[in-house]
Design a protein around this motif. Structure first.
Motif, PDB file in Angstrom:
ATOM      1  N   ALA A 295       0.802  -1.226   0.000  1.00 43.81           N
ATOM      2  CA  ALA A 295       0.000   0.000   0.000  1.00 43.81           C
ATOM      3  C   ALA A 295       0.833   1.274   0.000  1.00 43.81           C
ATOM      4  O   ALA A 295       0.302   2.357  -0.245  1.00 43.81           O
ATOM      5  N   THR A 296       2.112   1.140   0.284  1.00 45.49           N
ATOM      6  CA  THR A 296       2.939   2.344   0.375  1.00 45.49           C
ATOM      7  C   THR A 296       3.956   2.399  -0.757  1.00 45.49           C
ATOM      8  O   THR A 296       3.655   2.880  -1.843  1.00 45.49           O
ATOM      9  N   VAL A 297       5.166   1.924  -0.508  1.00 50.82           N
ATOM     10  CA  VAL A 297       6.261   2.140  -1.456  1.00 50.82           C
ATOM     11  C   VAL A 297       6.133   1.325  -2.741  1.00 50.82           C
ATOM     12  O   VAL A 297       6.679   1.706  -3.777  1.00 50.82           O
ATOM     13  N   LEU A 298       5.422   0.191  -2.704  1.00 49.28           N
ATOM     14  CA  LEU A 298       5.350  -0.642  -3.913  1.00 49.28           C
ATOM     15  C   LEU A 298       4.293  -0.172  -4.894  1.00 49.28           C
ATOM     16  O   LEU A 298       4.284  -0.603  -6.049  1.00 49.28           O
ATOM     17  N   SER A 299       3.383   0.676  -4.471  1.00 45.52           N
ATOM     18  CA  SER A 299       2.319   1.139  -5.359  1.00 45.52           C
ATOM     19  C   SER A 299       2.327   2.656  -5.400  1.00 45.52           C
ATOM     20  O   SER A 299       1.888   3.318  -4.454  1.00 45.52           O
ATOM     21  N   GLU A 300       2.816   3.206  -6.481  1.00 46.72           N
ATOM     22  CA  GLU A 300       2.870   4.653  -6.630  1.00 46.72           C
ATOM     23  C   GLU A 300       1.461   5.241  -6.601  1.00 46.72           C
ATOM     24  O   GLU A 300       0.606   4.876  -7.393  1.00 46.72           O
ATOM     25  N   GLY A 301       1.218   6.121  -5.646  1.00 47.43           N
ATOM     26  CA  GLY A 301      -0.098   6.742  -5.520  1.00 47.43           C
ATOM     27  C   GLY A 301      -1.081   5.968  -4.676  1.00 47.43           C
ATOM     28  O   GLY A 301      -2.204   6.431  -4.452  1.00 47.43           O
ATOM     29  N   GLY A 302      -0.668   4.799  -4.157  1.00 42.53           N
ATOM     30  CA  GLY A 302      -1.608   3.959  -3.414  1.00 42.53           C
ATOM     31  C   GLY A 302      -1.933   4.486  -2.027  1.00 42.53           C
ATOM     32  O   GLY A 302      -3.068   4.380  -1.559  1.00 42.53           O
ATOM     33  N   MET A 303      -0.947   5.051  -1.345  1.00 43.40           N
ATOM     34  CA  MET A 303      -1.152   5.501   0.031  1.00 43.40           C
ATOM     35  C   MET A 303      -2.155   6.633   0.122  1.00 43.40           C
ATOM     36  O   MET A 303      -2.848   6.792   1.129  1.00 43.40           O
ATOM     37  N   TYR A 310      -9.264   9.776  -1.617  1.00 41.27           N
ATOM     38  CA  TYR A 310      -9.303   9.929  -3.068  1.00 41.27           C
ATOM     39  C   TYR A 310      -8.074   9.297  -3.694  1.00 41.27           C
ATOM     40  O   TYR A 310      -6.998   9.240  -3.074  1.00 41.27           O
ATOM     41  N   CYS A 311      -8.210   8.811  -4.921  1.00 39.04           N
ATOM     42  CA  CYS A 311      -7.085   8.261  -5.673  1.00 39.04           C
ATOM     43  C   CYS A 311      -6.988   8.963  -7.016  1.00 39.04           C
ATOM     44  O   CYS A 311      -7.987   9.472  -7.543  1.00 39.04           O
ATOM     45  N   ASP A 312      -5.777   8.999  -7.558  1.00 40.96           N
ATOM     46  CA  ASP A 312      -5.596   9.593  -8.879  1.00 40.96           C
ATOM     47  C   ASP A 312      -6.357   8.772  -9.913  1.00 40.96           C
ATOM     48  O   ASP A 312      -6.433   7.548  -9.840  1.00 40.96           O
ATOM     49  N   GLU A 313      -6.935   9.442 -10.891  1.00 38.12           N
ATOM     50  CA  GLU A 313      -7.756   8.749 -11.898  1.00 38.12           C
ATOM     51  C   GLU A 313      -6.939   7.718 -12.665  1.00 38.12           C
ATOM     52  O   GLU A 313      -7.434   6.618 -12.940  1.00 38.12           O
ATOM     53  N   ASN A 314      -5.700   8.037 -13.006  1.00 39.15           N
ATOM     54  CA  ASN A 314      -4.860   7.069 -13.711  1.00 39.15           C
ATOM     55  C   ASN A 314      -4.530   5.867 -12.828  1.00 39.15           C
ATOM     56  O   ASN A 314      -4.383   4.752 -13.333  1.00 39.15           O
ATOM     57  N   TRP A 315      -4.411   6.075 -11.523  1.00 36.69           N
ATOM     58  CA  TRP A 315      -4.188   4.972 -10.596  1.00 36.69           C
ATOM     59  C   TRP A 315      -5.404   4.048 -10.589  1.00 36.69           C
ATOM     60  O   TRP A 315      -5.265   2.821 -10.588  1.00 36.69           O
ATOM     61  N   ALA A 316      -6.585   4.627 -10.575  1.00 32.70           N
ATOM     62  CA  ALA A 316      -7.819   3.835 -10.591  1.00 32.70           C
ATOM     63  C   ALA A 316      -7.926   3.023 -11.877  1.00 32.70           C
ATOM     64  O   ALA A 316      -8.302   1.840 -11.853  1.00 32.70           O
ATOM     65  N   ILE A 317      -7.594   3.641 -12.998  1.00 35.31           N
ATOM     66  CA  ILE A 317      -7.684   2.954 -14.299  1.00 35.31           C
ATOM     67  C   ILE A 317      -6.677   1.801 -14.363  1.00 35.31           C
ATOM     68  O   ILE A 317      -6.979   0.716 -14.881  1.00 35.31           O
ATOM     69  N   GLN A 318      -5.475   2.016 -13.842  1.00 35.91           N
ATOM     70  CA  GLN A 318      -4.426   0.999 -13.943  1.00 35.91           C
ATOM     71  C   GLN A 318      -4.616  -0.146 -12.959  1.00 35.91           C
ATOM     72  O   GLN A 318      -4.431  -1.308 -13.329  1.00 35.91           O
ATOM     73  N   HIS A 319      -5.011   0.147 -11.727  1.00 37.83           N
ATOM     74  CA  HIS A 319      -5.053  -0.874 -10.684  1.00 37.83           C
ATOM     75  C   HIS A 319      -6.451  -1.419 -10.403  1.00 37.83           C
ATOM     76  O   HIS A 319      -6.577  -2.517  -9.858  1.00 37.83           O
ATOM     77  N   HIS A 320      -7.493  -0.679 -10.752  1.00 32.39           N
ATOM     78  CA  HIS A 320      -8.872  -1.102 -10.455  1.00 32.39           C
ATOM     79  C   HIS A 320      -9.772  -0.725 -11.634  1.00 32.39           C
ATOM     80  O   HIS A 320     -10.795  -0.051 -11.466  1.00 32.39           O
TER      81      HIS A 320
END
Length: 337
Positions: A295-303, A310-320
């Motif tokens: 949830a922290t260092v291994l996933s950019e933007g996850g924390m 809130y999460c970045d839109e590109n993070w949502a598209i890539q991971h979920h």
């Protein structure tokens, strides 16, 4: 001649009489010595049998009305102590340093899972404020229990030898007090989390692919750039959730068994509860370390998800992506103002 024969006869008779008297005095003493020796041997054998039975956990008789009052030495308690010292304590060390070390090596070799298209700057709502509060209350209680539990289990080996007796007594007393009172906070928050989040954690067929490509976190070889389908929770998060559900239940029940003062449990039940508590703790510690790394260092933007909700839109598209597509199809995306 007659007098001489008579004198010899009287001397022989007297000698025979003295011999009989002497034997009558010696033989009882000999028999008494033999009898005493036999009694002592029997006593030794009896004592050995007695202590052998005591050490085996056989019950005797006592005027005490306690549940295990008739048992002088509890065999189960000794066996439980051996299991704890031989297996549980080393397992906790492996769970902490082994798992942490393995992920550290992975991070140094692989690096974090970066966003393929970078940050979009648009933040999509993922968690409500109530979810954030719930998560952090449970997380803080869980980490507190783990830290104090490690002190209680391993402190005598890693802390006590290097501090004074008074200081160590204060540490262990504080750890026990904090551990006991953090338990109810964890149990209540854990139960609410299970009820509230369970509908989001059901496994789907596409979750299998997430495991096959290691969630898209590998930055080299044939797995590089593979981002598997995922709903609101990915397969790794689901595995963590159900691990928390199962072993959180075990650790909660056994914890209550160990601290509630009015429970008059058999010694066997107490030892079983202690061992199950320890095994559950080892598993939860290992998975918690994995969860924190992921949830922290291994996933950019996850924390950011658990900081602001809130999460970045590109993070949502890539991971979920499946969750994001569903929100978009239902026109339900909520952006941060």
């Amino acid at each position: 001649m007659l007098n001489t024969s008579l004198n010899k006869s009287l001397k022989m008779l007297f000698t025979l009489l003295m011999l009989v008297v002497g034997m009558s005095l010696v033989m009882p003493n000999a028999y008494a010595a033999d009898d005493q020796s036999s009694k002592q041997q029997a006593a030794k054998t009896s004592d050995a049998d007695l202590w052998r039975a005591v050490k085996a956990g056989e019950s005797g008789y006592s005027t005490d009305i306690g549940l295990d009052a008739n048992v002088l030495i509890n065999k189960t308690g000794n066996e439980g102590k051996v299991i704890r010292n031989t297996y549980l304590k080393p397992a906790i060390v492996v769970a902490i340093f082994g798992v942490f070390g393995a992920f550290l090596v992975f991070f140094l070799v692989n690096g974090p899972s970066k966003l393929s298209h970078g940050f979009s700057g648009k933040m999509v709502e993922r968690w409500k404020k109530a979810d954030l509060w719930l998560h952090w209350i449970m997380a803080i209680a869980c980490l507190t229990l783990m830290l104090t539990g490690v002190f209680i289990m391993l402190g005598r080996h890693f802390i006590a030898p290097y501090v004074g007796e008074d200081f160590w007594a204060g540490i262990i007393a504080a750890s026990k007090f904090i551990h006991d009172w953090s338990g109810p906070i964890f149990i209540v928050s854990w139960l609410i989390c299970v009820i509230k989040w369970m509908p989001l954690q059901t496994f789907k067929l596409y979750d299998l692919k997430w495991f096959l490509v290691v969630g898209g976190y590998i930055n080299f070889g044939p797995f590089k750039g593979k981002h598997p389908d995922s709903g609101f929770a990915n397969a790794g998060e689901k595995m963590w959730f159900w691990t928390l559900v199962i072993f959180g239940l075990f650790i909660s029940i056994t914890g209550l068994m160990l601290v509630l003062p009015n429970l008059d449990l058999p010694r066997e039940a107490s030892i079983a509860a202690l061992l199950v508590h320890g095994i559950s703790a080892v598993i939860l510690i290992a998975f918690t370390i994995v969860h924190i790394w992921m949830a922290t260092v291994l996933s950019e933007g996850g924390m950011e998800c658990m900081v602001s909700g809130y999460c970045d839109e590109n993070w949502a598209i890539q991971h979920h992506n499946l969750w994001y597509d569903e929100l978009k199809a239902n026109n339900a995306i909520k952006y941060q103002n």
